[in-house]
Design an enzyme around this catalytic site. Structure first.
Site, PDB file in Angstrom:
ATOM      1  N   ASN A 150       0.803  -1.238   0.000  1.00 49.42           N
ATOM      2  CA  ASN A 150       0.000   0.000   0.000  1.00 49.42           C
ATOM      3  C   ASN A 150       0.830   1.280   0.000  1.00 49.42           C
ATOM      4  OD1 ASN A 150       0.710  -0.699   2.660  1.00 49.42           O
ATOM      5  ND2 ASN A 150      -0.925   0.558   3.481  1.00 49.42           N
ATOM      6  N   GLY A 226       1.879  -6.195   7.239  1.00 53.52           N
ATOM      7  CA  GLY A 226       0.955  -6.783   6.270  1.00 53.52           C
ATOM      8  C   GLY A 226      -0.328  -7.189   6.962  1.00 53.52           C
ATOM      9  N   THR A 230      -1.610 -13.174   7.455  1.00 56.49           N
ATOM     10  CA  THR A 230      -0.209 -13.482   7.130  1.00 56.49           C
ATOM     11  C   THR A 230       0.654 -13.385   8.386  1.00 56.49           C
ATOM     12  OG1 THR A 230      -0.651 -12.313   5.056  1.00 56.49           O
ATOM     13  CG2 THR A 230       1.605 -13.016   5.423  1.00 56.49           C
ATOM     14  N   GLU A 248       3.335  -5.674  12.352  1.00 55.91           N
ATOM     15  CA  GLU A 248       2.443  -4.518  12.174  1.00 55.91           C
ATOM     16  C   GLU A 248       1.328  -4.984  11.238  1.00 55.91           C
ATOM     17  OE1 GLU A 248       2.825  -1.796  13.829  1.00 55.91           O
ATOM     18  OE2 GLU A 248       4.790  -2.341  14.628  1.00 55.91           O
ATOM     19  N   CYS A 282      -3.329   1.393   6.391  1.00 51.58           N
ATOM     20  CA  CYS A 282      -3.772   0.650   7.578  1.00 51.58           C
ATOM     21  C   CYS A 282      -4.358   1.582   8.631  1.00 51.58           C
ATOM     22  CB  CYS A 282      -2.596  -0.124   8.158  1.00 51.58           C
ATOM     23  SG  CYS A 282      -1.175   0.930   8.459  1.00 51.58           S
ATOM     24  N   GLU A 461       7.158   0.024  16.240  1.00 54.21           N
ATOM     25  CA  GLU A 461       8.210   0.585  15.396  1.00 54.21           C
ATOM     26  C   GLU A 461       8.402   2.047  15.792  1.00 54.21           C
ATOM     27  OE1 GLU A 461       6.579  -0.319  11.444  1.00 54.21           O
ATOM     28  OE2 GLU A 461       8.012  -1.969  11.327  1.00 54.21           O
TER      29      GLU A 461
HETATM   30  P1  NDP Z   1      -0.060  -9.362   3.036  1.00 57.53           P
HETATM   31  O1  NDP Z   1      -0.081  -9.871   4.422  1.00 57.53           O
HETATM   32  O2  NDP Z   1      -0.774 -10.136   2.000  1.00 57.53           O
HETATM   33  O3  NDP Z   1       1.435  -9.209   2.500  1.00 57.53           O
HETATM   34  C1  NDP Z   1       2.433  -8.457   3.156  1.00 57.53           C
HETATM   35  C2  NDP Z   1       3.795  -8.957   2.710  1.00 57.53           C
HETATM   36  O4  NDP Z   1       3.959 -10.299   3.170  1.00 57.53           O
HETATM   37  C3  NDP Z   1       3.945  -9.025   1.193  1.00 57.53           C
HETATM   38  O5  NDP Z   1       5.287  -8.758   0.855  1.00 57.53           O
HETATM   39  C4  NDP Z   1       3.587 -10.467   0.905  1.00 57.53           C
HETATM   40  O6  NDP Z   1       4.077 -10.926  -0.311  1.00 57.53           O
HETATM   41  C5  NDP Z   1       4.234 -11.158   2.087  1.00 57.53           C
HETATM   42  N1  NDP Z   1       3.701 -12.484   2.387  1.00 57.53           N
HETATM   43  C6  NDP Z   1       2.533 -13.043   1.973  1.00 57.53           C
HETATM   44  N2  NDP Z   1       2.420 -14.299   2.458  1.00 57.53           N
HETATM   45  C7  NDP Z   1       3.536 -14.551   3.195  1.00 57.53           C
HETATM   46  C8  NDP Z   1       4.009 -15.660   3.953  1.00 57.53           C
HETATM   47  N3  NDP Z   1       3.307 -16.779   4.054  1.00 57.53           N
HETATM   48  N4  NDP Z   1       5.191 -15.548   4.587  1.00 57.53           N
HETATM   49  C9  NDP Z   1       5.906 -14.414   4.517  1.00 57.53           C
HETATM   50  N5  NDP Z   1       5.532 -13.335   3.789  1.00 57.53           N
HETATM   51  C10 NDP Z   1       4.357 -13.388   3.147  1.00 57.53           C
HETATM   52  O7  NDP Z   1      -0.567  -7.867   3.118  1.00 57.53           O
HETATM   53  P2  NDP Z   1      -0.865  -6.907   1.910  1.00 57.53           P
HETATM   54  O8  NDP Z   1       0.367  -6.759   1.064  1.00 57.53           O
HETATM   55  O9  NDP Z   1      -2.139  -7.352   1.288  1.00 57.53           O
HETATM   56  O10 NDP Z   1      -1.064  -5.523   2.666  1.00 57.53           O
HETATM   57  C11 NDP Z   1      -2.265  -5.127   3.201  1.00 57.53           C
HETATM   58  C12 NDP Z   1      -2.321  -5.406   4.688  1.00 57.53           C
HETATM   59  O11 NDP Z   1      -1.226  -4.782   5.353  1.00 57.53           O
HETATM   60  C13 NDP Z   1      -3.555  -4.835   5.327  1.00 57.53           C
HETATM   61  O12 NDP Z   1      -4.107  -5.786   6.216  1.00 57.53           O
HETATM   62  C14 NDP Z   1      -3.041  -3.652   6.097  1.00 57.53           C
HETATM   63  O13 NDP Z   1      -3.825  -3.296   7.209  1.00 57.53           O
HETATM   64  C15 NDP Z   1      -1.695  -4.120   6.513  1.00 57.53           C
HETATM   65  N6  NDP Z   1      -0.844  -2.979   6.834  1.00 57.53           N
HETATM   66  C16 NDP Z   1      -0.503  -2.746   8.136  1.00 57.53           C
HETATM   67  C17 NDP Z   1       0.255  -1.644   8.466  1.00 57.53           C
HETATM   68  C18 NDP Z   1       0.674  -1.384   9.879  1.00 57.53           C
HETATM   69  O14 NDP Z   1       1.570  -0.580  10.069  1.00 57.53           O
HETATM   70  N7  NDP Z   1       0.061  -1.994  10.871  1.00 57.53           N
HETATM   71  C19 NDP Z   1       0.700  -0.687   7.441  1.00 57.53           C
HETATM   72  C20 NDP Z   1       0.290  -1.051   6.107  1.00 57.53           C
HETATM   73  C21 NDP Z   1      -0.448  -2.153   5.828  1.00 57.53           C
HETATM   74  P3  NDP Z   1       3.101 -10.876  -1.616  1.00 57.53           P
HETATM   75  O15 NDP Z   1       2.833  -9.457  -1.885  1.00 57.53           O
HETATM   76  O16 NDP Z   1       3.881 -11.529  -2.677  1.00 57.53           O
HETATM   77  O17 NDP Z   1       1.884 -11.661  -1.224  1.00 57.53           O
END
Ligand code: NDP
Length: 480
Positions: A150, A226, A230, A248, A282, A461
């Site tokens: 994002n 993420g 995940t 996070e 997020c 963080e």
């Molecule tokens: P994901 O959890 O799908 O992915 C985050 C990262 O993890 C990506 O690089 C993804 O790769 C990777 N990933 C996916 N599966 C695995 C696994 N099994 N093991 C290790 N790494 C993995 O999140 P999104 O990218 O869809 O992001 C959106 C989410 O992030 C929302 O829920 C949002 O709220 C959260 N978020 C939280 C923030 C915070 O500070 N708390 C800030 C920003 C977002 P790939 O892209 O290839 O799937």
């Protein structure tokens, strides 16, 4: 078409598989570059490079490490426009937002930790004249950083900056959906003279590359941003290996509006808190609770402002709402709008996809959507949608709004709008979230702790918290 290569041991290289994934511009729906489809073999190479670099980097005088990081920060600033354009094309966000918000913030992330490390000190505890304790905080070793799609470069640098500043070497994975600025960043690291192997960027899919980083027995700390699902999977693998974890995760943030707010400013700020970056932050507020006495007045003003937001080509200066990051996410957001209708919600504005025409005819656009008439416990109000969709709900008392605001599994951020200082402090104290903004949103001081409670994450963080996470703590007790 440009190939996005891995950055391993100081060199840009194709993945071992020599396979690439299509990278799509969400505003046009077209493939515009190819991203390395790496696997555990690339992660193994990245680890080896990091391990070889660790003695040099961790023992380098802090001031020298700081100088290299400052050079990287300087180059980000110099290439701001190029990086912003790349981010906008890759992610779908308005170009002006990337240019004036996110890329400058990525620069600040590096600059902040490059200078913070020079002031990072540890404690000493004298036991009268009997003994003295002092605390050592040393680099952990090789750490893994995994970031989402994002705010690609912003969140990527938010992790790797403290990790590198503290003297660790890093194996990092940006989201495969938005890999471009991390790739450009690897070129910047080369230009800045970052020693080879200190930072290694492995592109590819989460279940292949991300999970290989998490499962690697010698990568002993993981910083992940993420989704909650995940995060749970990462914790399941990392916990039995006793890895240090910073998670996070998702949010479903309440936006609480009291009748005694500064009305005009509140409407404007809550529109921004709801729809910046298409609601794909997020921290965006997606549940708006409004004190009943101003509910109708607020609804009218809010809906009018939302309906006037210009949707369309992210590269145009007057666009306020760009494209949704991917077809998959576009479908997910639309499915939540359909769910909201099934649950009895009334759409006040938006509620469907949008075709801006021209170049963007095949892009993934959704109208900013405002819904009312739903109870606080329905799925629409409990699950993270992560798109341009918000709900409005009236409340009568402070106790009632606190109960509704605290009713989800998440606890990342909250905004409170009131001109009554006592009420602001009282509500801020009772909200179950890691961050509370009063009369503002996303006003960030990089020294402050950042993170969530409940299923929004573990750990913090920002500032010293990040430097403590990325260092190992040892107490030495010397008898006098
Ligand atoms: P994901 O959890 O799908 O992915 C985050 C990262 O993890 C990506 O690089 C993804 O790769 C990777 N990933 C996916 N599966 C695995 C696994 N099994 N093991 C290790 N790494 C993995 O999140 P999104 O990218 O869809 O992001 C959106 C989410 O992030 C929302 O829920 C949002 O709220 C959260 N978020 C939280 C923030 C915070 O500070 N708390 C800030 C920003 C977002 P790939 O892209 O290839 O799937």
């Amino acid at each position: 078409m440009e190939n996005i290569f891995n950055y391993i041991n100081g060199v840009l290289q194709a993945p071992v598989s020599n396979q690439f994934l299509e990278n799509i511009n969400p505003a046009t729906g077209e493939v515009y570059s190819l991203c390395a489809d790496s696997d555990e073999r690339d992660v193994a190479q990245a680890y080896e490079a990091a391990e070889a670099a660790f003695p040099i980097w961790s023992e380098m005088p802090t001031n020298d490490r700081s100088k290299i990081l400052l050079k990287i920060a300087h180059l980000i600033a110099e290439k701001n426009d190029e990086l912003a354009l790349a981010e906008s094309i890759d992610q779908g966000k308005p170009l002006w937002l990337a240019k004036h918000g996110e890329i400058p913030r990525a620069q600040s992330n590096i600059h902040f930790f490059a200078t913070a490390i020079e002031h990072f000190a540890s404690e000493a505890h004298a036991m009268g004249n009997h003994a003295i304790n002092y605390t050592l905080r040393t680099p952990i070793g090789i750490v893994g950083c995994i970031s989402p799609w994002n705010l690609p470069l912003y969140l990527f640098t938010w992790k790797i900056a403290p990790a590198l500043a503290a003297g660790n070497c890093v194996v990092a994975k940006p989201s495969e959906i938005t890999p471009m600025t991390a790739y450009l960043f690897s070129k910047i690291c080369i230009e800045a003279g970052l020693p080879k192997g200190v930072l290694n960027i492995v592109h590819g899919l989460g279940p292949k590359v991300g999970s290989a980083i998490v499962a690697h027995e010698k990568i002993t700390a993981i910083s992940f941003t993420g989704g909650t699902k995940t995060g749970a999977e990462i914790a399941r693998i990392a916990a039995p290996m006793f890895k240090k974890l910073s998670l996070e995760l998702g949010g479903k943030n309440p936006n609480i509006i009291f009748a005694d707010c500064d009305f005009e400013k509140t409407v404007k700020e809550s529109v921004r808190a709801s729809f910046t970056n298409q609601g794909e932050i997020c921290l965006c507020g997606s549940r708006i609770y409004i004190e009943r006495s101003i509910y109708e007045q607020y609804k009218t003003a809010f809906v009018a402002q939302v309906a006037s937001l210009k949707i369309g080509d992210p590269l145009q200066d007057d666009t306020k709402v760009g494209a949704i990051v991917s077809k998959l996410h576009f479908d997910k957001v639309l499915s939540y709008i359909a769910l909201a209708k099934e649950e009895g919600g009334a759409i006040l504005t938006g509620g469907k996809s949008f075709n801006p025409g021209g170049n963007c005819s095949n892009g993934f656009f959704i109208e900013p959507t405002v819904i009312e008439g739903l109870g606080h416990l329905c799925r629409t109000n409990q699950e993270e949608i992560f798109g341009p969709v918000v709900t409005l709900q009236p409340f009568d008392t402070e106790e009632e709004v606190l109960a509704m605001a605290n009713s989800t599994q998440y606890g990342l951020a909250c905004t409170v709008f009131t001109e009554n200082l006592s009420k602001a402090h009282r509500v801020a104290g009772k909200i179950k979230s890691g961050i509370v903004w009063v009369n503002c949103w996303l006003l960030r001081d990089l020294r402050t702790p950042f993170g969530g409670v409940k299923q929004s994450g573990v750990g913090r963080e920002g500032g010293w918290e990040a430097l403590r996470f990325f260092t190992e703590t040892k107490n030495v007790c010397v008898k006098i």
